[in-house]
Enzyme design. Structure first.
Site, PDB file in Angstrom:
ATOM      1  N   SER A 135     -18.078 -40.098  20.924  1.00  0.00           N
ATOM      2  CA  SER A 135     -16.849 -40.886  19.673  1.00  0.00           C
ATOM      3  C   SER A 135     -17.773 -41.692  18.810  1.00  0.00           C
ATOM      4  CB  SER A 135     -16.629 -41.735  20.975  1.00  0.00           C
ATOM      5  OG  SER A 135     -15.813 -43.003  19.945  1.00  0.00           O
ATOM      6  N   TYR A 148     -15.967 -47.499  27.789  1.00  0.00           N
ATOM      7  CA  TYR A 148     -15.809 -46.393  27.311  1.00  0.00           C
ATOM      8  C   TYR A 148     -16.710 -46.277  26.093  1.00  0.00           C
ATOM      9  CZ  TYR A 148     -13.804 -42.986  23.639  1.00  0.00           C
ATOM     10  OH  TYR A 148     -13.529 -41.943  22.557  1.00  0.00           O
TER      11      TYR A 148
END
Length: 256
Positions: A135, A148
């Protein structure tokens, strides 16, 4: 792009980015195998696809998956380690340890386990492509998303290491870093972040979009297109790379 007789495994390939990847690889002529946690999803895959109900973060489940692949296919050319979850949206002092561990487990350990069991097959063939879905959080970090961001950042280090270890065997390893991807999962992120910041969902959406040069979210298909390229012979010397598909992030946390 030569894709003749290539076989691809996509973890979490039943929906979202994974499903778009699976469709892209299938359209390019690959044999496709996907995993998903939902038995109904696996039972209703398109004709010609193979599927297995598997938990990407459970080693016994992953080991059984690769034993099945070895028995049915006898090998594997491309692995898309795509399984992931968004994790909690909260300040670091408010995150429960169990929520941290769950997020890191699915994202980071899921990629590790998939690579661990795919590697012997690829070494035997002296060829292969490992594609890890990280990401832009793995490049910049994001406030209120510590588990995350930490997991996605670590996935970059894992993939760089894989590229070094496996390059002598003709195996490539690369990372795709999607930006904000349109879809149900991102909608959940927007709602949770809006609640955490005292903003509306639309304000958060515009904030994400305005932080990119192209002022846009991306589509799952954009990520799939990059994955198919990295799995093809056209990318035969592309390895150890971190490739963002994000409209160029200028500011990961614009203040709106």
């Amino acid at each position: 792009m030569s894709t003749a007789s290539k076989r691809v495994l996509i973890t979490a390939g039943g929906s979202g980015i994974g499903r778009a990847m699976a469709e892209g690889f299938a359209a390019a002529g690959f044999e496709v195998w996907v995993t998903d946690l939902n038995p109904e999803t696996v039972a209703n895959l398109p004709e010609g696809w193979r599927g297995t109900v598997a938990n990407a973060a459970d080693e016994a489940s992953v080991q059984a998956l690769f034993a099945e692949i070895a028995e049915v296919w006898g090998g594997l050319e491309v692995l898309c380690a795509n399984a992931g979850i968004a994790g909690p949206t909260a300040l670091v002092e408010d995150i429960a340890l169990d929520d941290w561990r769950s997020c890191v487990s699915v994202n980071l350990e899921g990629a590790f386990l998939a690579a661990k069991y795919a590697t012997p097959m690829m070494k035997a063939a002296k060829a292969g492509s490992i594609i890890v879905t990280s990401s832009t959080a793995g490049q910049y970090g994001y406030p209120n998303r510590a588990p995350y961001a930490a997991a996605k950042w670590a996935m970059v280090g894992l993939t760089k290491t894989l590229a070094m270890e496996l390059g002598p065997f003709g195996i490539r390893a690369n990372v795709i870093c999607p930006g904000a991807v349109e879809g149900p999962r991102m909608e959940g992120v927007l709602e949770r972040e809006a609640a955490a910041k005292g903003m509306t969902r639309d304000q958060v959406y515009e904030g994400y979009a305005s932080g990119t040069s192209m002022r846009s979210f991306v589509e799952a298909q954009d990520i799939a297109n990059m994955a198919v390229f990295l799995g093809s012979d056209a990318a035969r010397l592309v390895s150890g790379q971190v490739i963002a598909v994000d409209g160029h992030t200028e500011n990961p946390d614009p203040k709106i």
